[in-house]
Motif scaffolding. Sequence first.
Motif, PDB file in Angstrom:
ATOM      1  N   MET A 181       0.835  -1.197   0.000  1.00  0.00           N
ATOM      2  CA  MET A 181       0.000   0.000   0.000  1.00  0.00           C
ATOM      3  C   MET A 181       0.873   1.252   0.000  1.00  0.00           C
ATOM      4  O   MET A 181       0.707   2.139  -0.829  1.00  0.00           O
ATOM      5  CB  MET A 181      -0.919   0.000   1.225  1.00  0.00           C
ATOM      6  N   HIS A 182       1.812   1.303   0.962  1.00  0.00           N
ATOM      7  CA  HIS A 182       2.783   2.399   1.024  1.00  0.00           C
ATOM      8  C   HIS A 182       4.116   1.819   1.484  1.00  0.00           C
ATOM      9  O   HIS A 182       4.148   0.980   2.400  1.00  0.00           O
ATOM     10  CB  HIS A 182       2.374   3.488   2.023  1.00  0.00           C
ATOM     11  N   GLY A 186       7.140   6.095   2.964  1.00  0.00           N
ATOM     12  CA  GLY A 186       5.890   6.837   2.821  1.00  0.00           C
ATOM     13  C   GLY A 186       5.074   6.816   4.101  1.00  0.00           C
ATOM     14  O   GLY A 186       4.479   7.827   4.491  1.00  0.00           O
ATOM     15  N   VAL A 187       5.064   5.666   4.773  1.00  0.00           N
ATOM     16  CA  VAL A 187       4.367   5.543   6.058  1.00  0.00           C
ATOM     17  C   VAL A 187       4.960   6.524   7.062  1.00  0.00           C
ATOM     18  O   VAL A 187       4.233   7.235   7.778  1.00  0.00           O
ATOM     19  CB  VAL A 187       4.470   4.089   6.581  1.00  0.00           C
ATOM     20  N   SER A 188       6.277   6.565   7.128  1.00  0.00           N
ATOM     21  CA  SER A 188       6.963   7.471   8.050  1.00  0.00           C
ATOM     22  C   SER A 188       6.615   8.926   7.736  1.00  0.00           C
ATOM     23  O   SER A 188       6.381   9.738   8.648  1.00  0.00           O
ATOM     24  CB  SER A 188       8.470   7.252   7.954  1.00  0.00           C
ATOM     25  N   ARG A 484      -4.622  13.231   3.612  1.00  0.00           N
ATOM     26  CA  ARG A 484      -5.735  13.416   4.534  1.00  0.00           C
ATOM     27  C   ARG A 484      -6.436  12.108   4.889  1.00  0.00           C
ATOM     28  O   ARG A 484      -6.801  11.892   6.042  1.00  0.00           O
ATOM     29  CB  ARG A 484      -6.769  14.378   3.934  1.00  0.00           C
ATOM     30  N   PHE A 485      -6.644  11.230   3.896  1.00  0.00           N
ATOM     31  CA  PHE A 485      -7.594  10.127   4.093  1.00  0.00           C
ATOM     32  C   PHE A 485      -7.015   8.732   3.870  1.00  0.00           C
ATOM     33  O   PHE A 485      -7.776   7.769   3.796  1.00  0.00           O
ATOM     34  CB  PHE A 485      -8.796  10.326   3.161  1.00  0.00           C
ATOM     35  N   SER A 486      -5.714   8.586   3.775  1.00  0.00           N
ATOM     36  CA  SER A 486      -5.125   7.268   3.538  1.00  0.00           C
ATOM     37  C   SER A 486      -5.627   6.232   4.549  1.00  0.00           C
ATOM     38  O   SER A 486      -5.851   6.532   5.727  1.00  0.00           O
ATOM     39  CB  SER A 486      -3.602   7.349   3.640  1.00  0.00           C
ATOM     40  N   ASP A 487      -5.777   5.001   4.073  1.00  0.00           N
ATOM     41  CA  ASP A 487      -6.144   3.917   4.992  1.00  0.00           C
ATOM     42  C   ASP A 487      -5.085   3.683   6.061  1.00  0.00           C
ATOM     43  O   ASP A 487      -5.373   3.071   7.097  1.00  0.00           O
ATOM     44  CB  ASP A 487      -6.383   2.619   4.206  1.00  0.00           C
ATOM     45  N   PHE A 488      -3.871   4.161   5.823  1.00  0.00           N
ATOM     46  CA  PHE A 488      -2.874   4.070   6.890  1.00  0.00           C
ATOM     47  C   PHE A 488      -3.354   4.836   8.116  1.00  0.00           C
ATOM     48  O   PHE A 488      -3.211   4.363   9.252  1.00  0.00           O
ATOM     49  CB  PHE A 488      -1.527   4.628   6.418  1.00  0.00           C
TER      50      PHE A 488
END
Length: 542
Positions: A181-182, A186-188, A484-488
Amino acid sequence: MKTMTNRKSLWVLLFIVIFWVSFTAFRNPTKLWTMFKLPMSFNRWNLVMKSSCPAVSQNPPVSPKETELRIREILEKLDKQIPPRPFTHLNYTTSATHSTATILNPRDTYCVGDQLDILVEARDHLGNKKGYGGDFLRTRMSSPALKAGASGKVKDYNNGTYLISFTLFWEGPVSLSILLMHPSEGVSALWRARKQGYDRVIFSGQFVSGASQVHTECALVLNSSVELCQYLDAQDQEAFYCVKPPNVPCAALTHMHSKNKEVSYLSQQERSLFERSNIAVEIMGKSNMISVSKCNKAVPVKEKCKLGMVSAIPSGHVWKNTWIPASCSLAPIKMKDCLSGKFIHLMGDSTIRQWMEYFKSKVNTLRSVDLHETGRLQHQLAVDLDEKISIQWQKHGYPLIGSLVYSVKEIENIARIIDRTGGEKNTVIVISLGQHFRPFPIDVFIRRTLNVHRALQRLLLRSPDTMVVLKTENIRELNSDVERFSDFHGYTQYLALKDIFQDLNVGIIDAWDMTVAYGINNVHPPEDVVRSQINIFLNYIC
């Protein structure tokens, strides 16, 4: 003569008593009700009728220090799972194409009930093995012809390798999917950016003064030198602010809408990670099919699903478009019979409003009550007087994101609604929070969830028979505004909610795991998903 004197004395005494009662009631109605041991509120009336006076809290506030310590504790847990990752160039970020997925101990045929393990080795775009974890993966097994699906369990070894475990729930050809997904970089970046501001979404408040309307900026936090209106929940110290219009009282706020603001806390280089082509990229490749047989294995007997049960991971699977829990069994239940005599209070966002719409479409004797509100987010009430069924939906308090104008006159924090609910065995409270909190620092969501948790603790203490069900948030569109809205963001909230509510005897409907299993990337899942959620709900309460 003496009799007349006694009668006059009685009349005088009666007049004095009436005067004293009236005077006491006027000065302190609470004291009078307490003296006669009468109930302070009629909770069923409060569903529709709003008092013009603010309610006086009967609950001692939790110390701000205690709340802050609990928020910090949860944030520290999340920080450990999402450590900072270096990002120097796109080439050094995780690449789904170059990463490998290997089935451990492969066989020609697998049996229903077996566990299938896959080892993932993350590599960057240059083919180099990653030395750290943190990639946001979504795993799923499915059989489209059977309308079947289930999520997998991910174990991160924090060294660039991951163990993916699937429980083989059904027989037939099964396809396996592991989506990046990321990447961890990108998560960081998303985690860092989320902590930096409240201004990714801007609110516009409408104030009505006579025949004129005035619009001003509103927010959870407003850095402004002008006079502000504060809309404060005094007990839990949660506030929302609007710039005060000149010569208009703060109480004149009637409507609200929001829009995304052109602000980002990501660098241009980081934003490249969230282009659609870099989101949800398959790692498994072409060797993703296995065959599963029954193998005449005994099927374990499971007890009926009930409140307070701890769900497994994964929590179940989809078969013929119907959800089947992993750790308990669902009995066939007639909806109308189950709902008979019950008061169902649905509280939260539009994903739980979908339940309201489903109930009204499936129980043809339910009649909507016009509460004289307007807009998509209006308070809804439906009743069946013969069967004594009452179902209502009410939106949660700020933040409430919506480009369409909605009324705020009846907005109320869920914790306060719970506090004034008497509760008993036929009262059922269902809560869903999440989607509207994603664009804001996660401590906003944690604080709200803690306050709801404490209100439910108080409710279950005074009324242990009250039934409480939590529906977690679900996954949503992949191409939504990722910052704003990522599933993360939804996943971190999902983890926080499960942590906070693990000690309460409530029913959990794991909409996150369910929508991953269905493969539904829609903020408002289709009817099959809603039906499956409500089927679990009916088993919890009947």
